[in-house]
Write an enzyme that holds these catalytic residues in place. Structure first.
Site, PDB file in Angstrom:
ATOM      1  N   ARG A 125     -13.199  -3.421  -6.636  1.00 19.50           N
ATOM      2  CA  ARG A 125     -12.648  -4.376  -5.553  1.00 19.50           C
ATOM      3  C   ARG A 125     -13.929  -4.865  -4.855  1.00 19.50           C
ATOM      4  NH1 ARG A 125      -8.485  -2.261  -1.091  1.00 19.50           N
ATOM      5  NH2 ARG A 125     -10.309  -0.742  -0.710  1.00 19.50           N
ATOM      6  N   PHE A 175       0.828  -1.318  -0.077  1.00 20.66           N
ATOM      7  CA  PHE A 175      -0.102   0.081  -0.139  1.00 20.66           C
ATOM      8  C   PHE A 175       0.882   1.034   0.226  1.00 20.66           C
ATOM      9  CE2 PHE A 175      -2.978   2.907   2.118  1.00 20.66           C
ATOM     10  CZ  PHE A 175      -4.110   2.735   1.105  1.00 20.66           C
ATOM     11  N   TYR A 183     -10.245  -0.400  11.346  1.00 19.28           N
ATOM     12  CA  TYR A 183     -11.570   0.257  10.786  1.00 19.28           C
ATOM     13  C   TYR A 183     -12.115  -0.639   9.446  1.00 19.28           C
ATOM     14  CZ  TYR A 183      -8.373   2.954   8.020  1.00 19.28           C
ATOM     15  OH  TYR A 183      -7.289   3.288   6.888  1.00 19.28           O
ATOM     16  N   LYS A 184     -11.145  -1.590   9.146  1.00 15.01           N
ATOM     17  CA  LYS A 184     -11.393  -2.745   7.754  1.00 15.01           C
ATOM     18  C   LYS A 184     -12.316  -3.826   8.383  1.00 15.01           C
ATOM     19  CE  LYS A 184      -7.849  -0.721   5.191  1.00 15.01           C
ATOM     20  NZ  LYS A 184      -6.470  -0.785   5.117  1.00 15.01           N
ATOM     21  N   ASP A 203       2.342  -5.867   7.652  1.00 15.59           N
ATOM     22  CA  ASP A 203       1.085  -5.290   7.878  1.00 15.59           C
ATOM     23  C   ASP A 203       0.027  -6.089   7.640  1.00 15.59           C
ATOM     24  OD1 ASP A 203      -1.127  -3.586   7.471  1.00 15.59           O
ATOM     25  OD2 ASP A 203       0.053  -1.971   6.341  1.00 15.59           O
TER      26      ASP A 203
END
Ligand SMILES: *Cc1c(COP(=O)(O)O)cnc(C)c1O
Length: 397
Positions: free
Chosen positions: A356, A113, A209-210, A184
């Site tokens: 996605r 990312f 938060y995912k 990560d």
């Protein structure tokens, strides 16, 4: 067996939508709504400053860290919650480099990312010890691990394609070459079984938060392998990571263990939301989550490929090599996703051309996935993506 009807009832999802974006922002757990309301009106509103002692605020980073630890194979007392994923990456990478001697290479891959790569680039400049970030293609990582590498810094699941790195094998290879690892877990924690202890990972970070459903901007987390935790020298040394914050000493003395990775005052309302959201996992088996996630994603791929010849699979076809998301390539992917959202199927878009979809068995079932494929068939077959209103790019895609 995990009761996924029961877990679904724990979420407050708007009627009429299929939510396939929990990999970007998990939905609202009912318990989080109630907890935040109570924390505001009771704890903040009536206890005021006493909340730090009487409402457990001071310990929340550890309480929440331990709940996350159970989901990622981390022992009690090895994870703390706080800060953002980006900041935790800085903390983890600089901590790893505080242990890693004279080697100069931090190895990562081009599927990482961007924030991870930005943070690393500038952290190495700030350290000023002559380190360089080496970025290779994801499939070249294995061959690039050698005795020049100080730290192997990878995201386990690629945010675009969902490709899954083999954490156990790559960690073993890094250790064999004398390197440390920073993983990560942004798209892993809550998405699939992770065994940090078993893999021997040195440092890990991840997102609240995912798949952990803590709410927008929820605190992230950091793991330090217990045998390193009393040896690392934090680059971001704040008073909350001090051995005695309320002694107000002028000199820095690190707290014991992973608590030294804390920095400043924790955001209690966000932390409380994440704390309540993590209770959703009580009675949930991560093996069941993984099995159901594969069933959902395999069904989705089969349905979409049968109905939408315009879409090309961008994710690994072998589910063992994917995280909990599926991506398709389509040149007008942004507009197509907007058209799907307008028709009740929420995924997202990643430039330049990736549509996605995230699969989160806690609240997404097989019927949802089939319905989503049906909507995509209409978006494609009727060229709904070609309408001008779907081509206006918003700030967040
Ligand atoms: C989502 C994500 C982040 C987000 O970082 P923030 O600091 O929360 O903005 C970082 N890294 C990866 C791999 C991610 O997927």
């Amino acid at each position: 067996m995990t009761d996924f009807d029961a877990t679904r009832a724990l979420f407050d999802l708007p009627d009429g939508i299929v939510y396939l974006d929990g990999n970007s922002l998990g939905p609202l757990p009912r318990a989080a709504r109630e907890r935040v309301a109570r924390e505001v009106s009771h704890a903040w509103g009536t206890l005021l400053i006493r909340g730090w002692n009487e409402a457990g605020w001071m310990d929340l980073p550890e309480t929440v860290g331990n709940k996350i630890g159970r989901l990622i194979g981390a022992p009690e007392g090895s994870v703390v919650a706080g800060d953002s994923t980006s900041v935790n990456l800085f903390k983890a990478l600089t901590a790893a480099l505080s242990l890693s001697g004279e080697r100069k290479v931090v190895l990562s891959d081009s599927g990482n990312f961007p924030t991870d790569l930005y943070v690393a680039q500038q952290a190495l400049v700030a350290l000023g010890r002559g380190h360089a970030l080496k970025i290779v293609a994801p499939e070249e990582i294995d061959g690039a691990i050698d005795e020049t590498v100080a730290v192997l810094m990878l995201t386990e699941v690629d945010y675009r394609t969902g490709r899954l790195h083999d954490m156990t094998a790559l960690t073993a290879k890094a250790h064999g070459a004398g390197a440390l690892t920073v993983w990560d877990l942004a798209h892993s924690a809550g998405a699939l079984p992770v065994d940090l202890s078993g893999a021997g990972a040195d440092f890990a970070i991840g997102c609240g938060y995912k798949y952990l459903n803590g709410g927008p901007g929820a605190p992230a987390f950091i793991y330090v392998r217990p045998e390193h935790a009393d040896r690392v020298s934090p680059a971001l040394a704040g008073w909350m990571g001090h051995a005695a914050p309320f002694a107000f000493d002028l000199g820095y003395a690190p707290a014991a263990g992973v608590n030294r990775m804390r920095v400043g005052t924790p955001p209690i309302l966000a932390m409380a939301s994440l704390d309540a959201a993590l209770d959703v996992w009580d009675g949930v088996s991560m093996a069941d989550v993984r099995a159901r996630s594969i069933e959902l994603s395999e069904t989705f791929i089969a349905e979409v490929e049968a109905r939408c010849p315009q879409l090309a699979l961008a994710s690994p076809r072998d589910p063992a090599r994917r995280g909990s998301q599926v991506s398709f390539v389509f040149a007008e992917g942004y507009a197509a996703m907007q058209a799907a959202i307008a028709n009740g199927v929420v995924g997202d878009f990643r430039a330049p051309d990736i549509m996605r979809f995230g699969f989160t068995p806690l609240y997404v079932g097989l019927a949802d996935v089939v319905r989503a494929a049906g909507v995509l068939e209409r978006v494609m077959g009727e060229r709904l993506w070609d309408r001008p209103e779907f081509k206006q790019k918003a700030k967040v895609t």
